[in-house]
Design a protein around this motif. Structure first.
Motif, PDB file in Angstrom:
ATOM      1  N   LEU A  37     -10.993  10.660   2.914  1.00 48.56           N
ATOM      2  CA  LEU A  37     -10.211   9.523   3.393  1.00 48.56           C
ATOM      3  C   LEU A  37      -8.926   9.385   2.579  1.00 48.56           C
ATOM      4  O   LEU A  37      -8.856   9.835   1.431  1.00 48.56           O
ATOM      5  N   PRO A  38      -7.903   8.764   3.145  1.00 44.76           N
ATOM      6  CA  PRO A  38      -6.633   8.606   2.406  1.00 44.76           C
ATOM      7  C   PRO A  38      -6.779   7.664   1.224  1.00 44.76           C
ATOM      8  O   PRO A  38      -7.530   6.688   1.274  1.00 44.76           O
ATOM      9  N   LYS A  39      -6.065   7.977   0.148  1.00 40.97           N
ATOM     10  CA  LYS A  39      -6.021   7.080  -0.998  1.00 40.97           C
ATOM     11  C   LYS A  39      -5.073   5.928  -0.749  1.00 40.97           C
ATOM     12  O   LYS A  39      -5.218   4.852  -1.327  1.00 40.97           O
ATOM     13  N   GLU A  40      -4.062   6.160   0.074  1.00 45.38           N
ATOM     14  CA  GLU A  40      -3.054   5.153   0.375  1.00 45.38           C
ATOM     15  C   GLU A  40      -2.889   5.047   1.889  1.00 45.38           C
ATOM     16  O   GLU A  40      -2.991   6.047   2.596  1.00 45.38           O
ATOM     17  N   VAL A  41      -2.661   3.853   2.355  1.00 47.44           N
ATOM     18  CA  VAL A  41      -2.249   3.638   3.736  1.00 47.44           C
ATOM     19  C   VAL A  41      -1.103   2.640   3.664  1.00 47.44           C
ATOM     20  O   VAL A  41      -1.305   1.440   3.574  1.00 47.44           O
ATOM     21  N   GLU A  42       0.089   3.158   3.665  1.00 49.88           N
ATOM     22  CA  GLU A  42       1.267   2.338   3.397  1.00 49.88           C
ATOM     23  C   GLU A  42       1.635   1.470   4.590  1.00 49.88           C
ATOM     24  O   GLU A  42       1.516   1.880   5.742  1.00 49.88           O
ATOM     25  N   VAL A  43       2.081   0.267   4.311  1.00 50.77           N
ATOM     26  CA  VAL A  43       2.578  -0.645   5.333  1.00 50.77           C
ATOM     27  C   VAL A  43       4.071  -0.403   5.507  1.00 50.77           C
ATOM     28  O   VAL A  43       4.824  -0.394   4.536  1.00 50.77           O
ATOM     29  N   GLY A  44       4.500  -0.199   6.750  1.00 46.12           N
ATOM     30  CA  GLY A  44       5.920   0.021   6.999  1.00 46.12           C
ATOM     31  C   GLY A  44       6.412   1.365   6.518  1.00 46.12           C
ATOM     32  O   GLY A  44       7.574   1.509   6.135  1.00 46.12           O
ATOM     33  N   GLY A  45       5.561   2.382   6.519  1.00 41.28           N
ATOM     34  CA  GLY A  45       5.950   3.705   6.032  1.00 41.28           C
ATOM     35  C   GLY A  45       6.697   4.513   7.077  1.00 41.28           C
ATOM     36  O   GLY A  45       7.152   3.998   8.104  1.00 41.28           O
ATOM     37  N   GLU A  46       6.833   5.819   6.816  1.00 38.29           N
ATOM     38  CA  GLU A  46       7.535   6.712   7.728  1.00 38.29           C
ATOM     39  C   GLU A  46       6.810   6.761   9.068  1.00 38.29           C
ATOM     40  O   GLU A  46       5.589   6.722   9.134  1.00 38.29           O
ATOM     41  N   LYS A  47       7.592   6.879  10.157  1.00 33.15           N
ATOM     42  CA  LYS A  47       7.014   6.848  11.496  1.00 33.15           C
ATOM     43  C   LYS A  47       7.480   8.051  12.308  1.00 33.15           C
ATOM     44  O   LYS A  47       8.545   8.610  12.054  1.00 33.15           O
ATOM     45  N   ASP A  48       6.654   8.422  13.295  1.00 37.46           N
ATOM     46  CA  ASP A  48       7.013   9.533  14.164  1.00 37.46           C
ATOM     47  C   ASP A  48       7.652   9.005  15.443  1.00 37.46           C
ATOM     48  O   ASP A  48       7.972   7.819  15.549  1.00 37.46           O
ATOM     49  N   LEU A  49       7.839   9.887  16.423  1.00 38.22           N
ATOM     50  CA  LEU A  49       8.506   9.529  17.659  1.00 38.22           C
ATOM     51  C   LEU A  49       7.802   8.404  18.388  1.00 38.22           C
ATOM     52  O   LEU A  49       8.434   7.586  19.054  1.00 38.22           O
ATOM     53  N   TRP A  50       6.493   8.340  18.269  1.00 34.05           N
ATOM     54  CA  TRP A  50       5.722   7.321  18.970  1.00 34.05           C
ATOM     55  C   TRP A  50       5.652   6.012  18.191  1.00 34.05           C
ATOM     56  O   TRP A  50       5.020   5.063  18.637  1.00 34.05           O
ATOM     57  N   GLY A  51       6.275   5.961  17.016  1.00 28.63           N
ATOM     58  CA  GLY A  51       6.206   4.758  16.194  1.00 28.63           C
ATOM     59  C   GLY A  51       4.945   4.693  15.364  1.00 28.63           C
ATOM     60  O   GLY A  51       4.579   3.625  14.864  1.00 28.63           O
ATOM     61  N   ARG A  52       4.281   5.828  15.188  1.00 28.76           N
ATOM     62  CA  ARG A  52       3.049   5.853  14.408  1.00 28.76           C
ATOM     63  C   ARG A  52       3.362   6.136  12.942  1.00 28.76           C
ATOM     64  O   ARG A  52       4.119   7.042  12.623  1.00 28.76           O
ATOM     65  N   THR A  53       2.757   5.347  12.065  1.00 33.59           N
ATOM     66  CA  THR A  53       2.980   5.486  10.633  1.00 33.59           C
ATOM     67  C   THR A  53       2.240   6.700  10.083  1.00 33.59           C
ATOM     68  O   THR A  53       1.102   6.981  10.459  1.00 33.59           O
ATOM     69  N   ASP A  54       2.893   7.434   9.172  1.00 30.83           N
ATOM     70  CA  ASP A  54       2.269   8.589   8.539  1.00 30.83           C
ATOM     71  C   ASP A  54       1.125   8.149   7.623  1.00 30.83           C
ATOM     72  O   ASP A  54       1.256   7.180   6.874  1.00 30.83           O
ATOM     73  N   VAL A  55       0.018   8.870   7.690  1.00 31.70           N
ATOM     74  CA  VAL A  55      -1.135   8.628   6.825  1.00 31.70           C
ATOM     75  C   VAL A  55      -1.573   9.975   6.257  1.00 31.70           C
ATOM     76  O   VAL A  55      -1.728  10.945   6.998  1.00 31.70           O
ATOM     77  N   ASP A  56      -1.766  10.025   4.949  1.00 30.98           N
ATOM     78  CA  ASP A  56      -2.134  11.279   4.283  1.00 30.98           C
ATOM     79  C   ASP A  56      -3.642  11.329   4.037  1.00 30.98           C
ATOM     80  O   ASP A  56      -4.156  10.703   3.102  1.00 30.98           O
ATOM     81  N   PHE A  57      -4.347  12.082   4.882  1.00 32.14           N
ATOM     82  CA  PHE A  57      -5.761  12.332   4.652  1.00 32.14           C
ATOM     83  C   PHE A  57      -5.905  13.458   3.625  1.00 32.14           C
ATOM     84  O   PHE A  57      -5.042  14.330   3.512  1.00 32.14           O
ATOM     85  N   ARG A  58      -7.019  13.448   2.912  1.00 31.39           N
ATOM     86  CA  ARG A  58      -7.253  14.479   1.889  1.00 31.39           C
ATOM     87  C   ARG A  58      -8.122  15.612   2.453  1.00 31.39           C
ATOM     88  O   ARG A  58      -9.080  16.062   1.830  1.00 31.39           O
ATOM     89  N   THR A  59      -7.762  16.062   3.639  1.00 29.97           N
ATOM     90  CA  THR A  59      -8.450  17.168   4.291  1.00 29.97           C
ATOM     91  C   THR A  59      -7.543  17.722   5.373  1.00 29.97           C
ATOM     92  O   THR A  59      -6.656  17.020   5.877  1.00 29.97           O
ATOM     93  N   GLN A  60      -7.782  18.993   5.714  1.00 34.95           N
ATOM     94  CA  GLN A  60      -7.031  19.636   6.790  1.00 34.95           C
ATOM     95  C   GLN A  60      -7.808  19.607   8.107  1.00 34.95           C
ATOM     96  O   GLN A  60      -7.356  20.183   9.089  1.00 34.95           O
ATOM     97  N   ARG A  61      -8.950  18.923   8.137  1.00 38.95           N
ATOM     98  CA  ARG A  61      -9.775  18.898   9.351  1.00 38.95           C
ATOM     99  C   ARG A  61      -9.321  17.855  10.362  1.00 38.95           C
ATOM    100  O   ARG A  61      -9.786  17.849  11.499  1.00 38.95           O
ATOM    101  N   VAL A  62      -8.452  16.956   9.959  1.00 37.40           N
ATOM    102  CA  VAL A  62      -7.999  15.891  10.862  1.00 37.40           C
ATOM    103  C   VAL A  62      -6.947  16.450  11.814  1.00 37.40           C
ATOM    104  O   VAL A  62      -5.875  16.870  11.398  1.00 37.40           O
ATOM    105  N   ALA A  63      -7.271  16.429  13.106  1.00 38.27           N
ATOM    106  CA  ALA A  63      -6.349  16.954  14.116  1.00 38.27           C
ATOM    107  C   ALA A  63      -5.301  15.927  14.515  1.00 38.27           C
ATOM    108  O   ALA A  63      -4.173  16.278  14.835  1.00 38.27           O
ATOM    109  N   ASP A  64      -5.673  14.661  14.496  1.00 35.22           N
ATOM    110  CA  ASP A  64      -4.731  13.604  14.876  1.00 35.22           C
ATOM    111  C   ASP A  64      -5.263  12.273  14.348  1.00 35.22           C
ATOM    112  O   ASP A  64      -6.441  12.153  13.990  1.00 35.22           O
ATOM    113  N   TYR A  65      -4.382  11.277  14.332  1.00 30.98           N
ATOM    114  CA  TYR A  65      -4.764   9.942  13.868  1.00 30.98           C
ATOM    115  C   TYR A  65      -3.724   8.950  14.360  1.00 30.98           C
ATOM    116  O   TYR A  65      -2.640   9.330  14.825  1.00 30.98           O
ATOM    117  N   GLU A  66      -4.078   7.680  14.253  1.00 31.84           N
ATOM    118  CA  GLU A  66      -3.101   6.643  14.604  1.00 31.84           C
ATOM    119  C   GLU A  66      -3.454   5.361  13.860  1.00 31.84           C
ATOM    120  O   GLU A  66      -4.608   4.923  13.862  1.00 31.84           O
TER     121      GLU A  66
END
Length: 291
Positions: free
Chosen positions: A205-234
């Motif tokens: 699971l992510p150590k941080e989930v920032e409020v108002g962080g970087e966003k993609d085209l859909w307006g989704r905030t970036d979240v850093d999971f500690r694994t490469q198994r996550v295909a997508d998230y929102e």
């Protein structure tokens, strides 16, 4: 509760195109057939008269879909690596914002674009509840000054759905109503993760989930999971974490407390310049003598 350090949001490089647009892009990037026309010119006859014929038409390139189906009607994914499976799932699953705000998550079925596959892939769809609280020592004056506060957050599993999917048919998963309710607490956020294989562990699971962080085209905030198994998230952010106590309870009306990072838009709220204490009226200086 976990501590979320302050970070200054940078530019957003994450771009997640819509499935329809990506399908067109990938299809055209798939390359062309390597077949070429063969010249059928023969040797000249002694009595023949040279005639210039029209040039042969160029062969029409064929488009290769990213996951073409074979004679069995499916795409052979035998021996796929975990990375290949993850990349396929990222194409096959649409999050709510990719569905233009629908209250569901969808596994799309587009023959040729995502198969269907010959072997089903195990996918975990997990909905996480995030509870935010402002760190101790963060007061109203600090927030009203436009300074981004530090937050704690607690993450817990709200709902899990395990899929065994090959994209042969379209499937939908409804969002947890209580977690995505319009009147949920301003201190509560929601995070959905789509993972290949087994459920996520606490170490992934992510150590941080920032409020108002970087966003993609859909307006989704970036979240850093500690694994490469996550295909997508929102991430669905809390509406007003700046009003929350350290234990994640609202302590004020969000309308009375500025949002984190907000800055005044009017640099000179009065007609006095440069400051109300030491100033002159700009209108008096610019006014013509006869006016």
């Amino acid at each position: 509760m976990r501590y979320v350090p302050r970070r200054t949001p940078g530019r957003s490089d994450s771009v997640v195109p819509a499935v329809a647009a990506l399908a067109v892009l990938v299809l055209f990037a798939g390359g062309c057939s390597s077949a070429h026309g063969t010249s059928l010119s023969g040797g000249p006859s002694e009595s023949a008269t040279e005639v210039s014929g029209s040039p042969s038409p160029s062969p029409t390139p064929s488009l290769t879909p990213p996951y073409p189906t074979g004679a069995s009607g499916c795409h052979d994914n035998t021996g796929w690596t975990a990375e290949q499976s993850r990349d396929w799932v990222a194409l096959a699953v649409d999050t709510p914002k990719e569905n233009y705000g629908d209250d569901e998550l969808r596994v799309v079925s587009l023959p040729g674009y995502n198969g269907p596959l010959c072997r089903k892939i195990t996918v975990q769809v997990e909905f996480w509840k995030l509870v935010y609280g402002v760190a101790n020592g963060t007061d109203g004056e600090r927030l009203s000054d436009g300074t981004r506060p530090a937050y704690y957050f607690d993450i817990r599993l709200g709902k899990r759905v395990e899929l065994h999917t090959d994209a042969g048919v379209e499937r939908t998963i409804a969002l947890p109503k209580s977690l995505y309710a319009a009147d949920r607490s301003p201190c509560v956020g929601a995070l959905v993760s789509i993972t290949v294989g087994k459920p996520l562990t606490s170490r992934e699971l992510p150590k941080e989930v920032e409020v108002g962080g970087e966003k993609d085209l859909w307006g989704r905030t970036d979240v850093d999971f500690r694994t490469q198994r996550v295909a997508d998230y929102e991430l669905s952010e809390p509406s007003a974490p700046q009003v929350c106590s350290p234990d994640g309870k609202p302590t004020a009306d969000p309308a009375d407390v500025p949002a984190p990072g907000s800055q005044p838009t009017d640099l000179y709220p009065t007609d006095l310049f440069p400051t109300p204490e030491y100033s002159f009226d700009i209108d008096d200086v610019l006014r013509s003598p006869g006016s």
